[in-house]
Design a protein around this motif. Sequence first.
Motif, PDB file in Angstrom:
ATOM      1  N   VAL A   1       0.835  -1.206   0.000  1.00 61.01           N
ATOM      2  CA  VAL A   1       0.000   0.000   0.000  1.00 61.01           C
ATOM      3  C   VAL A   1       0.868   1.253   0.000  1.00 61.01           C
ATOM      4  N   PRO A   2       0.298   2.399  -0.396  1.00 62.88           N
ATOM      5  CA  PRO A   2       1.066   3.642  -0.426  1.00 62.88           C
ATOM      6  C   PRO A   2       1.237   4.252   0.957  1.00 62.88           C
ATOM      7  N   ALA A   3       2.287   5.053   1.098  1.00 59.35           N
ATOM      8  CA  ALA A   3       2.476   5.802   2.345  1.00 59.35           C
ATOM      9  C   ALA A   3       1.496   6.964   2.396  1.00 59.35           C
ATOM     10  N   CYS A   4       1.463   7.754   1.332  1.00 55.45           N
ATOM     11  CA  CYS A   4       0.557   8.899   1.237  1.00 55.45           C
ATOM     12  C   CYS A   4       0.700   9.487  -0.154  1.00 55.45           C
ATOM     13  N   SER A   5      -0.064  10.501  -0.435  1.00 56.57           N
ATOM     14  CA  SER A   5       0.020  11.215  -1.711  1.00 56.57           C
ATOM     15  C   SER A   5       0.506  12.639  -1.460  1.00 56.57           C
ATOM     16  N   LEU A   6       1.398  13.090  -2.307  1.00 55.33           N
ATOM     17  CA  LEU A   6       1.800  14.499  -2.299  1.00 55.33           C
ATOM     18  C   LEU A   6       0.926  15.227  -3.308  1.00 55.33           C
ATOM     19  N   GLN A   7       0.086  16.120  -2.829  1.00 51.88           N
ATOM     20  CA  GLN A   7      -0.776  16.891  -3.726  1.00 51.88           C
ATOM     21  C   GLN A   7      -0.101  18.205  -4.081  1.00 51.88           C
ATOM     22  N   VAL A   8      -0.080  18.503  -5.370  1.00 55.31           N
ATOM     23  CA  VAL A   8       0.444  19.779  -5.867  1.00 55.31           C
ATOM     24  C   VAL A   8      -0.680  20.453  -6.642  1.00 55.31           C
ATOM     25  N   ASN A   9      -1.230  21.518  -6.091  1.00 53.89           N
ATOM     26  CA  ASN A   9      -2.316  22.247  -6.743  1.00 53.89           C
ATOM     27  C   ASN A   9      -1.797  23.584  -7.251  1.00 53.89           C
ATOM     28  N   MET A  10      -2.043  23.850  -8.527  1.00 55.60           N
ATOM     29  CA  MET A  10      -1.606  25.102  -9.135  1.00 55.60           C
ATOM     30  C   MET A  10      -2.831  25.820  -9.681  1.00 55.60           C
ATOM     31  N   PRO A  11      -3.010  27.068  -9.358  1.00 54.55           N
ATOM     32  CA  PRO A  11      -4.209  27.791  -9.811  1.00 54.55           C
ATOM     33  C   PRO A  11      -4.303  27.821 -11.335  1.00 54.55           C
ATOM     34  N   GLN A  12      -5.499  27.564 -11.810  1.00 50.85           N
ATOM     35  CA  GLN A  12      -5.719  27.528 -13.253  1.00 50.85           C
ATOM     36  C   GLN A  12      -6.026  28.922 -13.778  1.00 50.85           C
ATOM     37  N   ARG A  13      -5.324  29.316 -14.805  1.00 55.28           N
ATOM     38  CA  ARG A  13      -5.544  30.625 -15.438  1.00 55.28           C
ATOM     39  C   ARG A  13      -5.877  30.381 -16.907  1.00 55.28           C
ATOM     40  N   GLY A  14      -7.157  30.170 -17.146  1.00 58.01           N
ATOM     41  CA  GLY A  14      -7.577  29.822 -18.494  1.00 58.01           C
ATOM     42  C   GLY A  14      -7.413  28.329 -18.730  1.00 58.01           C
ATOM     43  N   GLY A  15      -7.892  27.859 -19.854  1.00 59.81           N
ATOM     44  CA  GLY A  15      -7.834  26.432 -20.155  1.00 59.81           C
ATOM     45  C   GLY A  15      -6.430  25.967 -20.491  1.00 59.81           C
ATOM     46  N   PRO A  16      -6.043  24.780 -20.031  1.00 62.89           N
ATOM     47  CA  PRO A  16      -4.714  24.250 -20.349  1.00 62.89           C
ATOM     48  C   PRO A  16      -4.616  23.871 -21.829  1.00 62.89           C
ATOM     49  N   GLN A  17      -3.437  24.098 -22.398  1.00 64.85           N
ATOM     50  CA  GLN A  17      -3.210  23.804 -23.807  1.00 64.85           C
ATOM     51  C   GLN A  17      -1.844  23.134 -23.960  1.00 64.85           C
ATOM     52  N   LYS A  18      -1.643  22.511 -25.134  1.00 70.17           N
ATOM     53  CA  LYS A  18      -0.342  21.932 -25.504  1.00 70.17           C
ATOM     54  C   LYS A  18       0.217  21.035 -24.397  1.00 70.17           C
ATOM     55  N   TYR A  19      -0.640  20.187 -23.883  1.00 70.84           N
ATOM     56  CA  TYR A  19      -0.244  19.289 -22.792  1.00 70.84           C
ATOM     57  C   TYR A  19       0.668  18.184 -23.329  1.00 70.84           C
ATOM     58  N   LEU A  20       1.738  17.917 -22.610  1.00 75.11           N
ATOM     59  CA  LEU A  20       2.683  16.868 -23.002  1.00 75.11           C
ATOM     60  C   LEU A  20       3.281  16.246 -21.759  1.00 75.11           C
ATOM     61  N   ARG A  21       3.377  14.932 -21.750  1.00 81.29           N
ATOM     62  CA  ARG A  21       4.100  14.265 -20.674  1.00 81.29           C
ATOM     63  C   ARG A  21       5.090  13.280 -21.283  1.00 81.29           C
ATOM     64  N   SER A  22       6.171  13.010 -20.560  1.00 75.86           N
ATOM     65  CA  SER A  22       7.211  12.147 -21.112  1.00 75.86           C
ATOM     66  C   SER A  22       7.971  11.465 -19.991  1.00 75.86           C
ATOM     67  N   THR A  23       8.662  10.396 -20.356  1.00 73.66           N
ATOM     68  CA  THR A  23       9.595   9.726 -19.464  1.00 73.66           C
ATOM     69  C   THR A  23      10.899   9.522 -20.211  1.00 73.66           C
TER      70      THR A  23
END
Length: 729
Positions: free
Chosen positions: A42-64
């Motif tokens: 099981v997990p220890a806990c979750s680290l939540q990172v909340n960033m205020p949204q300023r308009g709709g998100p665009q050009k989303y990309l994730r990578s490894t």
Amino acid sequence: SKILPELRKMIEDGKFQEASGRIFAYGQAEGKNGDTWTDPFVPACSLQVNMPQRGGPQKYLRSTDFLTGVTGTRWEDDAGAHVRRLFVSRPDNVVVLLLTGANGVDCDLNFILDDPKVGADPPPGASAIKETSANAEAAKDGGWLTFRVSYTRRWPGSLQGCEVAARVIANGGATTAANGKLSVRGAREVLVLVRSTLSRDIEQSQIPALRTALGKLDDSYDTLLARHTAVHGKIMKRCQLDLGGSEADHRLTTQELFAKSKVGALNPALLEKEYDACRYLVLSSSGPEFPPTLQGIWGATWQPSWSGDYTQNGNLQTVVAANLPANMPEAMEGFFHYLEAQLPDYRDNAQRLFGARGIHVPHRTSTHGLNNRWVCEFPMTFWTAGAAWNAQFFYDYWLTTGDKDFLLKHALPWMKEAAAFYEDFLYAGTDGKWIFNPSYSPENEAANTHSQSALNATMDLAAAKELFSNLVTVCGKLGIERDNVAKWKAMLAKMPDYPINADGAVAEWNTPLLKDNYSHRHASHLYGLYAGLPTDIAANPELQKAFKVAIEKRMEWRRKYNGADMAFGLCHLGWAAASLRQGDAAYETVDWLANNFWFPESLVTTHNGRSIFNTDLAGGFPRIILQMLVQSEPGRLDLLPAQLKVWESGRVTGVLCRGQIEVRELIWKPGEISVTLRTAVTQSVTIHSAGLQDMTVVAGGTQVKRGDADDSRLVTLPAGREVTLRIKR
């Protein structure tokens, strides 16, 4: 052990279902409450990172990035571009998170305990939690987050909880703390360093020690990354594969690559990327104390599939199967440490269940190794091949590395205890051959009994035969254990032959009482071919033919369902086919696995077709590929033993081989092979390749002589020197 004679008589009389019911009822009478699951991961806990949204998100990309271990996320909104980078440092044992933004970083950070499967509600295992606490402290340059969880059921020496600390370093801006949350506004960047620890005395908090350790770490992301990459990247670069993937395809996203590939038309660039992903998954979830669990280290839920444990009737052995040939021997450290830490429990299993010396490894383990899961339909208590199967990995590590200290202190002790179990457990039948009773062939039932209880499972006899053969070989070579060697040779002489059924296939059970059931996801009766082509099978063409029929029978069933379910069963089919030099059959398993057993969005492996996250494929899949390209035994190398037309040219680097040899580079094209070898000790090696006509020395100043066959050559390899050979075919 008290009712073992009774159980054996039931099974010898063909009363297989009755035997399952008897052991289940007896277990209940002895206090076993039936379907007792292993302790969940099981997990220890979750680290939540909340960033205020300023308009709709665009050009989303994730990578490894497999070479650095950095996962990244980038998106844009009205405030500009935002980038989040994260890696887990091997040398510093710390999670490193960096937040940057084109116009600064605003964020709120906090620790919570939830379950992704049920959102932010309390996890399904909430009754196991006694209490949690989260805290935030602001400082001039950022602040601290801490988290503690204690468990309801605990006793002296048990796991009582865990603690987590995060050092938050804000470059500029203002940081405030309230209600367990840290808020940063207007920072140029934010660096977060996180470390967790288990607690066996929750009253003595380790938070101060965690904070001290995190405070000593460098606060430069680039410096921490460089330290990590020097370790992680070095391992990832060792063994690389090129099977013709185009440069254009390598620039595509994973989803685009999957869209271009299908069974029957496997995209080479996808296959190459998956090969790298497999090694990355296994390396990233292997440590000094533990191998990967069923979900590696990424379960993140209080209700993981199959408890997220170590399933030792196939999954665990499959996930570590490529560590040696794919040049990650350090990834075996946790596997050996975990097994050896549970030796007292394995000895207890052998004595209590079978009245035997030695060790009995159960089918499922997690925080302990006791065999305490009793299920009538799945009488896995009868499975006795676990210790012998794991012994092969101990033995193989010595064959590959030549580490004599490991052999004497770890491999031989394990192998001898596994052998001691069989010395007490086996008894002779009327023909003088050993009887394996009770027995079990995971997780199949005979076509005529509808019961998984069994007699003389082929896997059992193959694993025992392999174990005693390895003991005789290594102890004979070292001139040790002379009395035991004589005893082990006598044990080998009474091993049953591989059974062949009326269809001409190697049978799953060596008894006329049980009829084969080909429609099954496991292929345990092919165990003798998992690790290569042993001498007894290599010397018997009729037996090889029977194994080929057995492979084809399983493949016929899987073709009806485009590969069917359970990735690691497919891996075992692929290993067996490759060991028999059946390139087309081995490639068919690769084709199914590459196209069907992944989540395209995240490039992680699955247990069933794009269903149920599991990591065992990440070890089994590259093992098939490497076994098709290079096979080895001490003093012998087979190059391209299971090559096929679709791979008529390619390149692989850094393949570790038995006998302390590394294939530094293997390049092939129609009619020609170039191979560069390096060995740790001076030795003569027979190199075999189908169709070999001529071999010349390109570099390394060595000698080449004709081998024991027209398509082999005997080569002298000097210690520590690279030798390059060119082979004409």
